[in-house]
Scaffold this motif. Structure first.
Motif, PDB file in Angstrom:
ATOM      1  N   GLY A   1       0.808  -1.223   0.000  1.00 52.36           N
ATOM      2  CA  GLY A   1       0.000   0.000   0.000  1.00 52.36           C
ATOM      3  C   GLY A   1       0.828   1.253   0.000  1.00 52.36           C
ATOM      4  O   GLY A   1       0.327   2.339  -0.329  1.00 52.36           O
ATOM      5  N   ASP A   2       2.118   1.166   0.368  1.00 51.52           N
ATOM      6  CA  ASP A   2       2.939   2.384   0.335  1.00 51.52           C
ATOM      7  C   ASP A   2       4.138   2.284  -0.616  1.00 51.52           C
ATOM      8  O   ASP A   2       5.082   3.057  -0.517  1.00 51.52           O
ATOM      9  N   GLY A   3       4.083   1.333  -1.547  1.00 51.98           N
ATOM     10  CA  GLY A   3       5.077   1.336  -2.627  1.00 51.98           C
ATOM     11  C   GLY A   3       6.214   0.352  -2.482  1.00 51.98           C
ATOM     12  O   GLY A   3       7.092   0.296  -3.347  1.00 51.98           O
ATOM     13  N   ALA A   4       6.231  -0.439  -1.408  1.00 50.45           N
ATOM     14  CA  ALA A   4       7.296  -1.446  -1.278  1.00 50.45           C
ATOM     15  C   ALA A   4       7.032  -2.597  -2.262  1.00 50.45           C
ATOM     16  O   ALA A   4       5.887  -2.864  -2.640  1.00 50.45           O
ATOM     17  N   LEU A   5       8.136  -3.247  -2.664  1.00 49.64           N
ATOM     18  CA  LEU A   5       8.016  -4.390  -3.587  1.00 49.64           C
ATOM     19  C   LEU A   5       7.695  -5.646  -2.778  1.00 49.64           C
ATOM     20  O   LEU A   5       8.371  -5.936  -1.783  1.00 49.64           O
ATOM     21  N   LEU A   6       6.663  -6.375  -3.206  1.00 48.47           N
ATOM     22  CA  LEU A   6       6.285  -7.615  -2.521  1.00 48.47           C
ATOM     23  C   LEU A   6       6.871  -8.782  -3.293  1.00 48.47           C
ATOM     24  O   LEU A   6       6.602  -8.936  -4.497  1.00 48.47           O
ATOM     25  N   LEU A   7       7.674  -9.580  -2.610  1.00 50.93           N
ATOM     26  CA  LEU A   7       8.378 -10.684  -3.264  1.00 50.93           C
ATOM     27  C   LEU A   7       7.997 -12.007  -2.599  1.00 50.93           C
ATOM     28  O   LEU A   7       8.280 -12.211  -1.410  1.00 50.93           O
ATOM     29  N   ASP A   8       7.328 -12.876  -3.366  1.00 52.63           N
ATOM     30  CA  ASP A   8       6.967 -14.189  -2.842  1.00 52.63           C
ATOM     31  C   ASP A   8       8.173 -15.119  -2.975  1.00 52.63           C
ATOM     32  O   ASP A   8       8.735 -15.285  -4.067  1.00 52.63           O
ATOM     33  N   LEU A   9       8.559 -15.710  -1.866  1.00 53.11           N
ATOM     34  CA  LEU A   9       9.787 -16.510  -1.823  1.00 53.11           C
ATOM     35  C   LEU A   9       9.511 -17.958  -2.231  1.00 53.11           C
ATOM     36  O   LEU A   9       8.409 -18.475  -1.991  1.00 53.11           O
ATOM     37  N   PRO A  10      10.503 -18.629  -2.836  1.00 51.03           N
ATOM     38  CA  PRO A  10      10.296 -19.994  -3.335  1.00 51.03           C
ATOM     39  C   PRO A  10       9.864 -20.965  -2.234  1.00 51.03           C
ATOM     40  O   PRO A  10       9.042 -21.837  -2.445  1.00 51.03           O
ATOM     41  N   GLY A  11      10.385 -20.772  -1.044  1.00 50.38           N
ATOM     42  CA  GLY A  11      10.037 -21.702   0.038  1.00 50.38           C
ATOM     43  C   GLY A  11       8.762 -21.318   0.772  1.00 50.38           C
ATOM     44  O   GLY A  11       8.453 -21.878   1.822  1.00 50.38           O
ATOM     45  N   GLY A  12       8.047 -20.349   0.268  1.00 50.05           N
ATOM     46  CA  GLY A  12       6.876 -19.825   0.973  1.00 50.05           C
ATOM     47  C   GLY A  12       7.256 -18.556   1.720  1.00 50.05           C
ATOM     48  O   GLY A  12       8.424 -18.302   1.985  1.00 50.05           O
ATOM     49  N   GLY A  13       6.288 -17.765   2.026  1.00 48.94           N
ATOM     50  CA  GLY A  13       6.557 -16.505   2.725  1.00 48.94           C
ATOM     51  C   GLY A  13       6.755 -15.367   1.745  1.00 48.94           C
ATOM     52  O   GLY A  13       6.917 -15.600   0.525  1.00 48.94           O
ATOM     53  N   ARG A  14       6.723 -14.179   2.267  1.00 54.08           N
ATOM     54  CA  ARG A  14       6.787 -12.983   1.424  1.00 54.08           C
ATOM     55  C   ARG A  14       7.732 -11.963   2.048  1.00 54.08           C
ATOM     56  O   ARG A  14       7.685 -11.711   3.241  1.00 54.08           O
ATOM     57  N   ARG A  15       8.606 -11.384   1.208  1.00 54.36           N
ATOM     58  CA  ARG A  15       9.460 -10.274   1.686  1.00 54.36           C
ATOM     59  C   ARG A  15       8.869  -8.961   1.229  1.00 54.36           C
ATOM     60  O   ARG A  15       8.359  -8.851   0.105  1.00 54.36           O
ATOM     61  N   VAL A  16       8.972  -7.955   2.073  1.00 52.71           N
ATOM     62  CA  VAL A  16       8.525  -6.602   1.733  1.00 52.71           C
ATOM     63  C   VAL A  16       9.795  -5.765   1.592  1.00 52.71           C
ATOM     64  O   VAL A  16      10.517  -5.567   2.565  1.00 52.71           O
ATOM     65  N   ILE A  17      10.085  -5.326   0.360  1.00 60.47           N
ATOM     66  CA  ILE A  17      11.386  -4.710   0.077  1.00 60.47           C
ATOM     67  C   ILE A  17      11.201  -3.225  -0.221  1.00 60.47           C
ATOM     68  O   ILE A  17      10.424  -2.852  -1.105  1.00 60.47           O
ATOM     69  N   THR A  18      11.896  -2.389   0.525  1.00 59.89           N
ATOM     70  CA  THR A  18      11.722  -0.939   0.344  1.00 59.89           C
ATOM     71  C   THR A  18      12.840  -0.309  -0.485  1.00 59.89           C
ATOM     72  O   THR A  18      12.690   0.798  -0.974  1.00 59.89           O
ATOM     73  N   ALA A  19      13.966  -1.006  -0.630  1.00 59.81           N
ATOM     74  CA  ALA A  19      15.050  -0.465  -1.460  1.00 59.81           C
ATOM     75  C   ALA A  19      15.849  -1.613  -2.037  1.00 59.81           C
ATOM     76  O   ALA A  19      16.144  -2.576  -1.325  1.00 59.81           O
TER      77      ALA A  19
END
Ligand code: BTN
Length: 255
Positions: A223-241
Motif C-alpha cells: 500500500g505504500d510502494g514497497a516491492l512484494l516478493l513471494d519466496l520460493p520456500g513460501g513466505g513474502r518479503r517486503v522490500i523498500t530499497a
C-alpha cells in the motif's frame, strides 16, 4: 518533430533554462538552498556530471531531456512515494507521443522502459527545509551505452523525435496533476496507475539488496510502494530499497 507551441508549463511553475551544467539536480539543490521553492524547474541542454541512482553516472549528451523540479511535499513521511508520482507522470508524458504506448513499462521503483530497455530514469534527492528535487532524464536522441544498462531512446526505440522542452512541459503537466491527486487522495490512485504499466508482475525476479540478492516472484506493490516478493520456500518479503533484475538480465541491468 512535435512543435514548441506545446511548451506552456503549469501556471505556478518557473522555468530556468540552461546550456551545459554539471547536473540539473545539483543546480536545483543550490537554488533551493538560495530560496527557490515548489515549482522551480531547471532544464539543461547537457550535463557534465549527471547523477543516477545509487551513485551511478548519468551520461548526458545534448539532445536528451535533463530536468529537475523542486517539490515541497506536505506529507514529508511518505516522500518515497514521490518516485512513483514522477514515474507515472513520465509514463503519461511519453505515452502522448506514441501509438505504441502499450510497450511502456515501469520497472520498480521508477524506471521507465520501452519494451525491456530503459528509456528514462528518475532521481529524487532531499534538499534544505523540507524541499526535494525530482530529477528526470529521458533518452530522446540517444541512448548512452553502458555495460550495465540496456537502454533505448525515443528516436531509436519508439521512432519519435521531440524537443526536450516540449517533453518537459508534458511531464510537468502530468506531474502537477498527479502530485496534487497524491496529496488529496493519498497513494492509492498513484499505485493503481503504476501497477497498470508495471513490468514483471507475477514473474521470477532477483532483487539485489546491500548484502544479499533475493530471488522470488514479483507479487505486486504494498500500500505504500514497497516491492512484494513471494519466496520460493513460501513466505513474502517486503522490500523498500533494492535493484530489480528480470530473468536473463542479471549481468546487464544494474539500476
Ligand atoms: C537513474 O539512475 O535511473 C536516475 C537518473 C536520473 C537522471 C536525471 S537527468 C536530470 C537530473 N539531473 C541529474 O544529475 N540526474 C537527474
Amino acid at each position: 518533430m512535435t512543435g514548441v507551441a506545446e511548451l506552456p508549463l503549469p501556471e505556478t511553475y518557473r522555468l530556468i533554462e540552461l546550456g551545459e551544467i554539471d547536473s540539473t539536480n545539483r543546480e536545483a539543490l543550490r537554488r533551493a538552498e538560495d530560496g527557490a521553492g515548489e515549482g522551480t524547474v531547471v532544464l539543461a541542454a547537457a550535463q557534465t556530471a549527471g547523477r543516477g541512482r545509487k551513485g551511478a553516472r548519468w551520461i548526458s549528451p545534448p539532445g536528451n531531456l535533463y530536468a529537475s523540479l523542486i517539490v515541497e511535499p506536505r506529507a514529508g513521511g511518505a516522500v518515497g512515494q514521490l518516485a512513483f508520482v514522477a514515474a507515472v507522470a513520465a509514463g503519461e508524458a511519453v505515452a502522448e507521443l506514441t501509438p505504441r504506448a502499450g510497450d511502456l513499462r515501469f520497472k520498480w521503483p521508477n524506471d521507465l522502459l520501452f519494451g525491456a530497455r530503459k528509456l528514462a530514469g528518475i532521481l529524487i534527492e532531499g534538499g534544505p527545509r523540507g524541499k526535494y528535487v525530482v530529477g528526470i532524464g529521458v533518452n530522446i536522441k540517444s541512448a548512452p551505452r553502458s555495460p550495465e544498462i540496456e537502454a533505448t531512446s525515443l528516436m531509436e526505440g519508439v521512432g519519435v523525435d521531440v524537443e526536450p522542452r516540449v517533453l518537459l512541459a508534458k511531464f510537468c503537466r502530468h506531474f502537477n496533476e498527479w502530485r496534487h491527486l497524491w496529496q488529496r487522495r493519498g497513494f492509492a490512485p498513484v499505485r493503481e496507475a503504476w501497477l497498470a504499466r508495471a513490468a514483471g508482475i507475477g514473474e521470477a525476479i532477483d532483487v539485489r539488496l546491500p548484502v544479499e540478492t533475493v530471488r522470488g516472484v514479483f507479487a505486486g506493490l504494498s500500500g505504500d510502494g514497497a516491492l512484494l516478493l513471494d519466496l520460493p520456500g513460501g513466505g513474502r518479503r517486503v522490500i523498500t530499497a533494492g535493484a530489480v533484475y528480470f530473468a536473463g538480465q542479471e549481468a546487464k541491468t544494474c539500476c
